[in-house]
Design an enzyme around this catalytic site. Sequence first.
Site, PDB file in Angstrom:
ATOM      1  N   SER A 160      80.444  46.438  83.355  1.00 59.65           N
ATOM      2  CA  SER A 160      81.140  46.109  82.113  1.00 59.65           C
ATOM      3  C   SER A 160      82.587  45.748  82.392  1.00 59.65           C
ATOM      4  O   SER A 160      83.199  46.257  83.349  1.00 59.65           O
ATOM      5  CB  SER A 160      81.096  47.341  81.206  1.00 59.65           C
ATOM      6  N   TYR A 168      82.042  57.005  80.030  1.00 53.34           N
ATOM      7  CA  TYR A 168      81.135  55.850  80.098  1.00 53.34           C
ATOM      8  C   TYR A 168      81.624  54.867  81.170  1.00 53.34           C
ATOM      9  O   TYR A 168      80.874  54.448  82.055  1.00 53.34           O
ATOM     10  CB  TYR A 168      81.055  55.151  78.726  1.00 53.34           C
ATOM     11  N   LYS A 173      80.112  53.437  85.029  1.00 53.63           N
ATOM     12  CA  LYS A 173      79.984  52.044  85.502  1.00 53.63           C
ATOM     13  C   LYS A 173      80.696  51.882  86.846  1.00 53.63           C
ATOM     14  O   LYS A 173      80.168  51.286  87.779  1.00 53.63           O
ATOM     15  CB  LYS A 173      80.573  51.065  84.478  1.00 53.63           C
TER      16      LYS A 173
HETATM   17  P1  NAD Z   1      70.849  49.246  74.763  1.00 54.02           P
HETATM   18  O1  NAD Z   1      71.131  50.671  74.431  1.00 54.02           O
HETATM   19  O2  NAD Z   1      70.365  48.356  73.681  1.00 54.02           O
HETATM   20  O3  NAD Z   1      69.816  49.166  75.990  1.00 54.02           O
HETATM   21  C1  NAD Z   1      69.735  50.146  76.980  1.00 54.02           C
HETATM   22  C2  NAD Z   1      68.272  50.536  77.082  1.00 54.02           C
HETATM   23  O4  NAD Z   1      68.113  51.530  78.102  1.00 54.02           O
HETATM   24  C3  NAD Z   1      67.741  51.161  75.783  1.00 54.02           C
HETATM   25  O5  NAD Z   1      66.557  50.499  75.410  1.00 54.02           O
HETATM   26  C4  NAD Z   1      67.487  52.624  76.137  1.00 54.02           C
HETATM   27  O6  NAD Z   1      66.390  53.151  75.415  1.00 54.02           O
HETATM   28  C5  NAD Z   1      67.232  52.530  77.633  1.00 54.02           C
HETATM   29  N1  NAD Z   1      67.531  53.746  78.394  1.00 54.02           N
HETATM   30  C6  NAD Z   1      68.676  54.475  78.378  1.00 54.02           C
HETATM   31  N2  NAD Z   1      68.573  55.506  79.238  1.00 54.02           N
HETATM   32  C7  NAD Z   1      67.357  55.415  79.837  1.00 54.02           C
HETATM   33  C8  NAD Z   1      66.676  56.169  80.811  1.00 54.02           C
HETATM   34  N3  NAD Z   1      67.216  57.264  81.351  1.00 54.02           N
HETATM   35  N4  NAD Z   1      65.429  55.784  81.189  1.00 54.02           N
HETATM   36  C9  NAD Z   1      64.854  54.699  80.635  1.00 54.02           C
HETATM   37  N5  NAD Z   1      65.444  53.942  79.698  1.00 54.02           N
HETATM   38  C10 NAD Z   1      66.683  54.307  79.303  1.00 54.02           C
HETATM   39  O7  NAD Z   1      72.176  48.650  75.423  1.00 54.02           O
HETATM   40  P2  NAD Z   1      72.531  47.155  75.810  1.00 54.02           P
HETATM   41  O8  NAD Z   1      73.634  46.709  74.929  1.00 54.02           O
HETATM   42  O9  NAD Z   1      71.307  46.331  75.914  1.00 54.02           O
HETATM   43  O10 NAD Z   1      73.155  47.419  77.247  1.00 54.02           O
HETATM   44  C11 NAD Z   1      72.397  47.309  78.432  1.00 54.02           C
HETATM   45  C12 NAD Z   1      73.260  47.714  79.607  1.00 54.02           C
HETATM   46  O11 NAD Z   1      74.414  46.882  79.639  1.00 54.02           O
HETATM   47  C13 NAD Z   1      73.780  49.148  79.541  1.00 54.02           C
HETATM   48  O12 NAD Z   1      73.784  49.682  80.846  1.00 54.02           O
HETATM   49  C14 NAD Z   1      75.195  48.990  79.030  1.00 54.02           C
HETATM   50  O13 NAD Z   1      76.038  50.028  79.452  1.00 54.02           O
HETATM   51  C15 NAD Z   1      75.591  47.675  79.668  1.00 54.02           C
HETATM   52  N6  NAD Z   1      76.661  46.982  78.923  1.00 54.02           N
HETATM   53  C16 NAD Z   1      76.499  46.710  77.613  1.00 54.02           C
HETATM   54  C17 NAD Z   1      77.517  46.078  76.915  1.00 54.02           C
HETATM   55  C18 NAD Z   1      77.388  45.779  75.433  1.00 54.02           C
HETATM   56  O14 NAD Z   1      78.384  45.484  74.798  1.00 54.02           O
HETATM   57  N7  NAD Z   1      76.200  45.827  74.841  1.00 54.02           N
HETATM   58  C19 NAD Z   1      78.701  45.717  77.576  1.00 54.02           C
HETATM   59  C20 NAD Z   1      78.820  46.003  78.920  1.00 54.02           C
HETATM   60  C21 NAD Z   1      77.791  46.636  79.601  1.00 54.02           C
HETATM   61  C1  UD1 Z   2      83.974  48.534  73.596  1.00 56.34           C
HETATM   62  C2  UD1 Z   2      84.121  49.686  74.555  1.00 56.34           C
HETATM   63  C3  UD1 Z   2      83.885  49.179  75.975  1.00 56.34           C
HETATM   64  C4  UD1 Z   2      82.532  48.503  76.086  1.00 56.34           C
HETATM   65  C5  UD1 Z   2      82.475  47.366  75.064  1.00 56.34           C
HETATM   66  C6  UD1 Z   2      81.155  46.660  75.045  1.00 56.34           C
HETATM   67  C7  UD1 Z   2      85.720  51.224  73.473  1.00 56.34           C
HETATM   68  C8  UD1 Z   2      87.088  51.827  73.551  1.00 56.34           C
HETATM   69  N1  UD1 Z   2      85.443  50.286  74.410  1.00 56.34           N
HETATM   70  O1  UD1 Z   2      84.944  47.592  73.923  1.00 56.34           O
HETATM   71  O2  UD1 Z   2      83.943  50.267  76.881  1.00 56.34           O
HETATM   72  O3  UD1 Z   2      82.330  47.988  77.392  1.00 56.34           O
HETATM   73  O4  UD1 Z   2      82.702  47.925  73.756  1.00 56.34           O
HETATM   74  O5  UD1 Z   2      80.149  47.538  74.605  1.00 56.34           O
HETATM   75  O6  UD1 Z   2      84.902  51.595  72.632  1.00 56.34           O
HETATM   76  N2  UD1 Z   2      87.267  46.719  66.187  1.00 56.34           N
HETATM   77  C9  UD1 Z   2      87.703  46.859  64.896  1.00 56.34           C
HETATM   78  N3  UD1 Z   2      86.918  47.540  64.014  1.00 56.34           N
HETATM   79  C10 UD1 Z   2      85.714  48.104  64.362  1.00 56.34           C
HETATM   80  C11 UD1 Z   2      85.281  47.949  65.709  1.00 56.34           C
HETATM   81  C12 UD1 Z   2      86.083  47.248  66.589  1.00 56.34           C
HETATM   82  O7  UD1 Z   2      88.763  46.354  64.534  1.00 56.34           O
HETATM   83  O8  UD1 Z   2      85.055  48.732  63.524  1.00 56.34           O
HETATM   84  C13 UD1 Z   2      88.090  45.930  67.142  1.00 56.34           C
HETATM   85  C14 UD1 Z   2      88.523  46.688  68.378  1.00 56.34           C
HETATM   86  O9  UD1 Z   2      89.736  47.331  68.166  1.00 56.34           O
HETATM   87  C15 UD1 Z   2      88.610  45.547  69.416  1.00 56.34           C
HETATM   88  C16 UD1 Z   2      87.528  44.570  68.964  1.00 56.34           C
HETATM   89  O10 UD1 Z   2      87.277  44.872  67.594  1.00 56.34           O
HETATM   90  O11 UD1 Z   2      89.848  44.910  69.329  1.00 56.34           O
HETATM   91  C17 UD1 Z   2      86.239  44.695  69.740  1.00 56.34           C
HETATM   92  O12 UD1 Z   2      85.795  46.041  69.699  1.00 56.34           O
HETATM   93  P1  UD1 Z   2      84.372  46.490  70.304  1.00 56.34           P
HETATM   94  O13 UD1 Z   2      83.300  45.632  69.759  1.00 56.34           O
HETATM   95  O14 UD1 Z   2      84.249  47.963  70.081  1.00 56.34           O
HETATM   96  O15 UD1 Z   2      84.479  46.165  71.867  1.00 56.34           O
HETATM   97  P2  UD1 Z   2      85.592  46.589  72.945  1.00 56.34           P
HETATM   98  O16 UD1 Z   2      86.738  47.273  72.324  1.00 56.34           O
HETATM   99  O17 UD1 Z   2      85.885  45.379  73.755  1.00 56.34           O
END
Ligand code: NAD
Ligand code: UD1
Length: 349
Positions: A131, A155, A159
């Site tokens: 991330s 979290y 990562k």
């Molecule tokens: P998500 O929660 O929708 O998907 C994660 C999946 O993993 C879920 O379906 C959950 O049931 C499964 N899971 C969790 N723990 C498990 C375990 N121990 N065994 C088997 N399955 C398990 O999240 P996402 O948004 O699809 O994210 C996927 C990955 O990308 C995650 O590792 C997350 O940290 C990373 N990531 C997400 C974002 C974002 O903004 N969505 C940003 C950066 C990184």
């Molecule tokens: C968040 C996580 C980051 C993670 C990323 C993707 C935190 C502190 N960081 O980042 O670790 O990798 O999501 O999953 O949670 N905002 C509002 N109102 C809201 C929600 C968000 O104004 O209700 C603003 C935030 O201040 C930010 C932007 O929207 O400026 C994006 O927020 P968000 O979607 O939570 O993502 P990140 O902050 O980038």
Amino acid sequence: MEVPLCVLVTGGAGYIGSHTVLELLLDGYKTVVVDNLNNSSEIAIARVRQLAGDHAHNLSFYKMDIRDKPALEQLFASTKFDAVIHFAGLKAVGESVEKPLMYFDNNIIGTITLLEVMAAYGCNKLVFSSSATVYGWPKEVPCTEEFPLSAANPYGRTKLMIEDMCRDIFASNSDWKFILLRYFNPIGAHPSGLIGEDPHGIPNNLMPFIQQVAVGRQPALKVFGTDYSTKDGTGVRDYIHVVDLANGHIAALKKLFDPTIGCEVYNLGTGKGTSVLELVSAFEKASGKKIPLVKTGRRPGDAEIVYASTAKAERELNWKAEHGIEDMCRDQWIWACNNPYGYQTEKTQ
Ligand code: NAD
Ligand code: UD1
């Protein structure tokens, strides 16, 4: 006939996982998903099958926790995997601050278990979901892969620890091949409106919250901070369409089979910064809905401006995001209209 490559996808029922599994199937890969459904629904898998059409027979699903080593060993004993894409993990920052051990157990122990079983069964290629959170509050933008790394919460620490683990494992044995993908802010949904993000409880992230306001599940969006040194005072992020992100995984997977690859990191973003107010305005335009706003103070731990340098991914993965904010908002709205309560019906919420 050429035998298709077989890929294990952990967490493949989740938001990014389900979109990636669909692209893998459409690209001809045999795909095995393991997911404990902790933050997802098996309905997502059924919808992926529907969208994959003739390719659906190449998808298998196992409800399994990756920390269940005997179950994982049994799976590896019965199937030869050419590579693993590892999404499974917990991802809510606030929850990780309250329950760090739960995050270390799920994300770290889960990954160690997976890597041990891969090693035991001779599978040495992994794509990992990292991330942009590992850049902390970047001193400058765009963020390049060489920027200093830090963790601001448990979290983020998971990562960073998993990235470091991969670097150490590669240093010990260069047969391993790792691609660490640092995602910026994935939003949007498949344009069919059949799969999308379905957060349990009140969403923490901006776009899922905007969506819930638009469908009447939340009264107003709190804007966290209006005094940043940005174009309109609100936080700036690099939003990326989840289908572009999914395709970035196919590009990374292909790269894993390049004999020169070792342990590499790539940013997956668009390289463009969008403020909270700009995203709200684009969503209002796409949906025709007014999003009531409540301007509040900054959210602790939030960075001011984060966006990616995409040069390395463009150059080495031959991948570039294609969709802009308008497409992301349009597809988010199609998903929201078709599934205002996610994969559940209103009554079961
Ligand atoms: P998500 O929660 O929708 O998907 C994660 C999946 O993993 C879920 O379906 C959950 O049931 C499964 N899971 C969790 N723990 C498990 C375990 N121990 N065994 C088997 N399955 C398990 O999240 P996402 O948004 O699809 O994210 C996927 C990955 O990308 C995650 O590792 C997350 O940290 C990373 N990531 C997400 C974002 C974002 O903004 N969505 C940003 C950066 C990184
Ligand atoms: C968040 C996580 C980051 C993670 C990323 C993707 C935190 C502190 N960081 O980042 O670790 O990798 O999501 O999953 O949670 N905002 C509002 N109102 C809201 C929600 C968000 O104004 O209700 C603003 C935030 O201040 C930010 C932007 O929207 O400026 C994006 O927020 P968000 O979607 O939570 O993502 P990140 O902050 O980038």
